[in-house]
Design a protein around this motif. Sequence first.
Motif, PDB file in Angstrom:
ATOM      1  N   LEU A  15      30.841  49.907  41.783  1.00 28.27           N
ATOM      2  CA  LEU A  15      30.559  48.650  42.468  1.00 28.27           C
ATOM      3  C   LEU A  15      30.834  48.793  43.959  1.00 28.27           C
ATOM      4  O   LEU A  15      31.757  49.497  44.363  1.00 28.27           O
ATOM      5  CB  LEU A  15      31.469  47.531  41.932  1.00 28.27           C
ATOM      6  CG  LEU A  15      31.360  47.168  40.467  1.00 28.27           C
ATOM      7  CD1 LEU A  15      32.422  46.130  40.111  1.00 28.27           C
ATOM      8  CD2 LEU A  15      29.999  46.622  40.153  1.00 28.27           C
ATOM      9  N   ILE A  74      32.194  46.926  47.410  1.00 26.08           N
ATOM     10  CA  ILE A  74      33.297  45.978  47.614  1.00 26.08           C
ATOM     11  C   ILE A  74      33.017  45.172  48.874  1.00 26.08           C
ATOM     12  O   ILE A  74      32.716  45.732  49.922  1.00 26.08           O
ATOM     13  CB  ILE A  74      34.645  46.711  47.761  1.00 26.08           C
ATOM     14  CG1 ILE A  74      34.925  47.550  46.518  1.00 26.08           C
ATOM     15  CG2 ILE A  74      35.763  45.713  48.011  1.00 26.08           C
ATOM     16  CD1 ILE A  74      36.105  48.468  46.660  1.00 26.08           C
ATOM     17  N   ILE A 105      41.958  47.897  43.574  1.00 26.16           N
ATOM     18  CA  ILE A 105      40.594  47.440  43.842  1.00 26.16           C
ATOM     19  C   ILE A 105      39.627  48.613  43.751  1.00 26.16           C
ATOM     20  O   ILE A 105      38.565  48.512  43.125  1.00 26.16           O
ATOM     21  CB  ILE A 105      40.523  46.744  45.221  1.00 26.16           C
ATOM     22  CG1 ILE A 105      41.279  45.411  45.173  1.00 26.16           C
ATOM     23  CG2 ILE A 105      39.069  46.541  45.657  1.00 26.16           C
ATOM     24  CD1 ILE A 105      41.482  44.760  46.517  1.00 26.16           C
ATOM     25  N   GLU A 106      39.986  49.735  44.358  1.00 23.92           N
ATOM     26  CA  GLU A 106      39.135  50.931  44.320  1.00 23.92           C
ATOM     27  C   GLU A 106      38.956  51.436  42.890  1.00 23.92           C
ATOM     28  O   GLU A 106      37.857  51.831  42.497  1.00 23.92           O
ATOM     29  CB  GLU A 106      39.729  52.041  45.189  1.00 23.92           C
ATOM     30  CG  GLU A 106      39.625  51.786  46.664  1.00 23.92           C
ATOM     31  CD  GLU A 106      38.204  51.880  47.188  1.00 23.92           C
ATOM     32  OE1 GLU A 106      37.410  52.679  46.639  1.00 23.92           O
ATOM     33  OE2 GLU A 106      37.886  51.144  48.131  1.00 23.92           O
ATOM     34  N   ALA A 162      36.541  49.127  41.115  1.00 25.37           N
ATOM     35  CA  ALA A 162      35.182  49.275  41.635  1.00 25.37           C
ATOM     36  C   ALA A 162      34.534  50.582  41.163  1.00 25.37           C
ATOM     37  O   ALA A 162      33.336  50.627  40.913  1.00 25.37           O
ATOM     38  CB  ALA A 162      35.184  49.206  43.155  1.00 25.37           C
ATOM     39  N   SER A 163      35.340  51.637  41.023  1.00 23.95           N
ATOM     40  CA  SER A 163      34.768  52.917  40.618  1.00 23.95           C
ATOM     41  C   SER A 163      34.443  52.982  39.131  1.00 23.95           C
ATOM     42  O   SER A 163      33.514  53.670  38.729  1.00 23.95           O
ATOM     43  CB  SER A 163      35.686  54.067  41.009  1.00 23.95           C
ATOM     44  OG  SER A 163      36.878  54.005  40.280  1.00 23.95           O
ATOM     45  N   PRO A 170      34.457  49.901  36.467  1.00 28.35           N
ATOM     46  CA  PRO A 170      34.792  48.556  35.973  1.00 28.35           C
ATOM     47  C   PRO A 170      34.811  48.431  34.451  1.00 28.35           C
ATOM     48  O   PRO A 170      35.551  47.612  33.913  1.00 28.35           O
ATOM     49  CB  PRO A 170      33.699  47.672  36.581  1.00 28.35           C
ATOM     50  CG  PRO A 170      32.622  48.588  36.985  1.00 28.35           C
ATOM     51  CD  PRO A 170      33.241  49.920  37.234  1.00 28.35           C
ATOM     52  N   THR A 180      31.964  39.431  40.324  1.00 24.90           N
ATOM     53  CA  THR A 180      31.029  40.542  40.494  1.00 24.90           C
ATOM     54  C   THR A 180      29.619  39.986  40.386  1.00 24.90           C
ATOM     55  O   THR A 180      29.324  39.193  39.490  1.00 24.90           O
ATOM     56  CB  THR A 180      31.240  41.637  39.438  1.00 24.90           C
ATOM     57  OG1 THR A 180      31.192  41.061  38.145  1.00 24.90           O
ATOM     58  CG2 THR A 180      32.568  42.331  39.631  1.00 24.90           C
ATOM     59  N   ARG A 223      26.172  44.208  41.249  1.00 24.52           N
ATOM     60  CA  ARG A 223      26.911  45.469  41.485  1.00 24.52           C
ATOM     61  C   ARG A 223      27.781  45.416  42.739  1.00 24.52           C
ATOM     62  O   ARG A 223      28.060  46.429  43.365  1.00 24.52           O
ATOM     63  CB  ARG A 223      25.955  46.654  41.548  1.00 24.52           C
ATOM     64  CG  ARG A 223      25.041  46.828  40.356  1.00 24.52           C
ATOM     65  CD  ARG A 223      25.724  47.138  39.053  1.00 24.52           C
ATOM     66  NE  ARG A 223      26.475  48.383  39.114  1.00 24.52           N
ATOM     67  CZ  ARG A 223      27.446  48.699  38.263  1.00 24.52           C
ATOM     68  NH1 ARG A 223      27.774  47.881  37.307  1.00 24.52           N
ATOM     69  NH2 ARG A 223      28.072  49.824  38.374  1.00 24.52           N
ATOM     70  N   MET A 234      31.511  43.733  44.132  1.00 26.26           N
ATOM     71  CA  MET A 234      32.767  43.050  43.847  1.00 26.26           C
ATOM     72  C   MET A 234      33.093  42.192  45.063  1.00 26.26           C
ATOM     73  O   MET A 234      33.419  42.718  46.125  1.00 26.26           O
ATOM     74  CB  MET A 234      33.864  44.080  43.597  1.00 26.26           C
ATOM     75  CG  MET A 234      35.203  43.502  43.296  1.00 26.26           C
ATOM     76  SD  MET A 234      36.394  44.859  43.054  1.00 26.26           S
ATOM     77  CE  MET A 234      37.824  43.935  42.541  1.00 26.26           C
TER      78      MET A 234
END
Length: 87
Positions: free
Chosen positions: A2, A4, A32-33, A36-37, A39, A69, A72, A74
């Motif tokens: 995703l 950000i 968060i990372e 996002a990588s 989900p 979300t 794609r 976040m």
Amino acid sequence: MLGIRYSETASRQIKSIARSNKQNAILILKKIEQFASSPDEFSDIKVLKGRQATFKRLRAGDYRVIFDTENRIMNIYQIKHRKEAYK
């Protein structure tokens, strides 16, 4: 994976957290990372209830990241201490 996007409010909040405690800010950004990588593999996400039912929350230590979300991406709206996150 995703993309950000931080709201202005979330950007200010993470900067404020970094000024007071850099370790907490690093933890929040790592979480968060991680989400996002990948989900689909992240299990610590909850959908909020009530008025905020369109949002999700991500736990990062004593802080909560309020996001959704869409396409794609976040979208991060708030990053608050757990005592203040749901008010």
